[in-house]
Write an enzyme that holds these catalytic residues in place. Structure first.
Site, PDB file in Angstrom:
ATOM      1  N   GLY A   1      51.855 -45.272  72.712  1.00  0.00           N
ATOM      2  CA  GLY A   1      52.443 -45.135  71.484  1.00  0.00           C
ATOM      3  C   GLY A   1      53.588 -44.303  71.186  1.00  0.00           C
ATOM      4  O   GLY A   1      53.783 -44.100  70.140  1.00  0.00           O
TER       5      GLY A   1
ATOM      6  N   CYS B   1      51.351 -33.022  80.698  1.00  0.00           N
ATOM      7  CA  CYS B   1      50.316 -34.183  80.513  1.00  0.00           C
ATOM      8  C   CYS B   1      50.978 -35.490  80.786  1.00  0.00           C
ATOM      9  O   CYS B   1      50.328 -36.368  81.404  1.00  0.00           O
ATOM     10  CB  CYS B   1      49.652 -34.208  79.373  1.00  0.00           C
ATOM     11  SG  CYS B   1      48.483 -35.284  79.068  1.00  0.00           S
TER      12      CYS B   1
ATOM     13  N   ASP C   1      49.312 -44.966  66.390  1.00  0.00           N
ATOM     14  CA  ASP C   1      50.405 -45.647  67.171  1.00  0.00           C
ATOM     15  C   ASP C   1      50.040 -46.115  68.268  1.00  0.00           C
ATOM     16  O   ASP C   1      50.600 -47.372  68.614  1.00  0.00           O
ATOM     17  CB  ASP C   1      51.319 -44.140  67.409  1.00  0.00           C
ATOM     18  CG  ASP C   1      52.058 -43.385  66.656  1.00  0.00           C
ATOM     19  OD1 ASP C   1      52.143 -44.068  65.297  1.00  0.00           O
ATOM     20  OD2 ASP C   1      52.165 -42.262  66.496  1.00  0.00           O
TER      21      ASP C   1
ATOM     22  N   CYS D   1      46.169 -30.006  72.446  1.00  0.00           N
ATOM     23  CA  CYS D   1      45.093 -30.654  72.230  1.00  0.00           C
ATOM     24  C   CYS D   1      43.801 -29.935  72.886  1.00  0.00           C
ATOM     25  O   CYS D   1      42.627 -30.175  72.437  1.00  0.00           O
ATOM     26  CB  CYS D   1      45.196 -31.888  73.036  1.00  0.00           C
ATOM     27  SG  CYS D   1      45.228 -32.024  74.967  1.00  0.00           S
TER      28      CYS D   1
END
Length: 367
Positions: free
Chosen positions: A125, A101, A12, A198
């Site tokens: 993206g 984030c 992306d 993540c």
């Protein structure tokens, strides 16, 4: 424009950067190193900030013929996202690290540095639309409803929206983005999307939190306060959870119990029937508006509680003196935890968001 393209190493952000170049902008690519000990390789769709991701981003930038840099934001990511995540669980709340984030790293720390260096906008993206409305720039849902990310972007302010660029917002589907990447010769065309949190690449959030917060035996009680089981740490539970309770006392009606509340002060988890998860009202004092603030203190809206949840018609009251936003849904919401983010919409437009710090049950204790 002078555009700073945030390149994660995924398809992306690579296509978004390519479209920015094709549109004639002066583009520079940057990859954010968010971990001091990033892994070497990804495991399918798990993990981020790996050496592999940085190299994928660099290869894409080289193909596009744009300058490329890696910026170390690991210390700020640790303080503003990871430590916040741990602190919220310690307090018995359920945080959304992607919101933090976006709020504190990608559209705060990164955008601040970009503006200091003379860039006009940060390009990502994300799937969302930016529309210039009568009162300034507005944030709207993406054309592809299945990929829409306006929920996690609901924390953006009017100033941040003015310096943001989402080239993928009008793309009808993710399949077209992958096809475009392949046509452009980008090696990430079929790279899996990242999932889960993540900074917990193995997906074991419970185990990760146990290492950070520790374990402590506590009671599991019903709504009347009667003990029905024990646990090894309240942080391991979230409102609406059914599995993993290990209750020693069955419910009188034999039906499953669900987590209704987490009380970190006395390390207690409260459970009850499914219908007790219904919430009639939510409110929060940490809020922001995605563009111009509402013209009226009371207004109709739709409220969305999770990234992939359906929006629910609601009525909102913004009390500027008390600095709170109170939302009453037309129908009760299900399984809402404090710490979650409520994003308010007017049709496709994002009005703003707040962190839920209070919920009012739609079911009385005696019901």
């Amino acid at each position: 424009m002078r555009v700073l393209a945030a390149m994660s190493g995924g398809v992306d952000s690579a296509v978004a950067a390519a479209r920015a170049v094709e549109a004639g902008h002066d583009v520079v690519g940057v990859h954010l190193a968010l971990s001091r000990a990033g892994g070497t390789l990804r495991t399918g769709s798990r993990g981020c900030c790996t050496i592999e991701d940085a190299m994928d981003a660099r290869r894409a930038a080289d193909l596009l013929g744009i300058p490329f840099y890696v910026w170390d934001f690991s210390e700020r990511f640790r303080d503003d996202v990871i430590e916040d995540f741990v602190a919220e669980y310690r307090a018995g709340r359920t945080p959304n690290p992607c919101m933090r984030c976006n709020e504190r790293i990608k559209f705060a720390a990164l955008l601040e540095r970009a503006l200091e260096l003379g860039f006009d906008a940060v390009c990502t993206g994300h799937y969302a639309l930016l529309v210039d409305g009568p009162d300034g720039r507005e944030l709207h849902r993406a054309s592809d409803a299945a990929k829409d990310q306006s929920y996690v972007l609901g924390v953006l302010t009017a100033e941040q929206l003015a310096h943001t660029y989402f080239p993928l917002g009008t793309t009808p589907s993710k399949a077209l983005v992958r096809a475009e990447a392949a046509e452009r010769g980008l090696t990430v065309a079929q790279k899996p999307d990242s999932h889960d949190i993540c900074f917990i690449p193995d997906g074991d959030t419970r185990g990760w939190l146990a290492e950070k917060v520790g374990t402590a035996t506590g009671d599991i009680v019903d709504r009347a306060g009667a003990k029905v089981g024990t646990h090894e740490g309240a942080h391991a539970f979230t409102v609406g959870q059914r599995r993993g309770l290990s209750l020693g006392v069955p419910a009188p009606d034999g039906k499953p119990r669900f987590v209704l509340e987490i009380r970190p002060v006395d390390n207690t988890v409260v459970v009850g029937p499914r219908d007790a998860l219904a919430v009639a009202e939510i409110s929060g004092s940490t809020y922001s508006w995605a563009g111009a603030a509402p013209a009226a203190s009371a207004f109709a809206c739709a409220v969305q509680i999770r990234a992939h949840a359906d929006p629910v018609p609601a009525h909102a009251v913004w009390d500027q003196d008390a600095a709170t936003v109170v939302v009453t849904p037309v129908e009760p919401l299900d399984g809402i935890a404090t710490g979650q983010t409520a994003v308010l919409y007017d049709g496709t437009r994002v009005i703003g968001q707040f962190t839920i710090d209070r919920t009012v049950s739609a079911v009385s204790v005696d019901a």
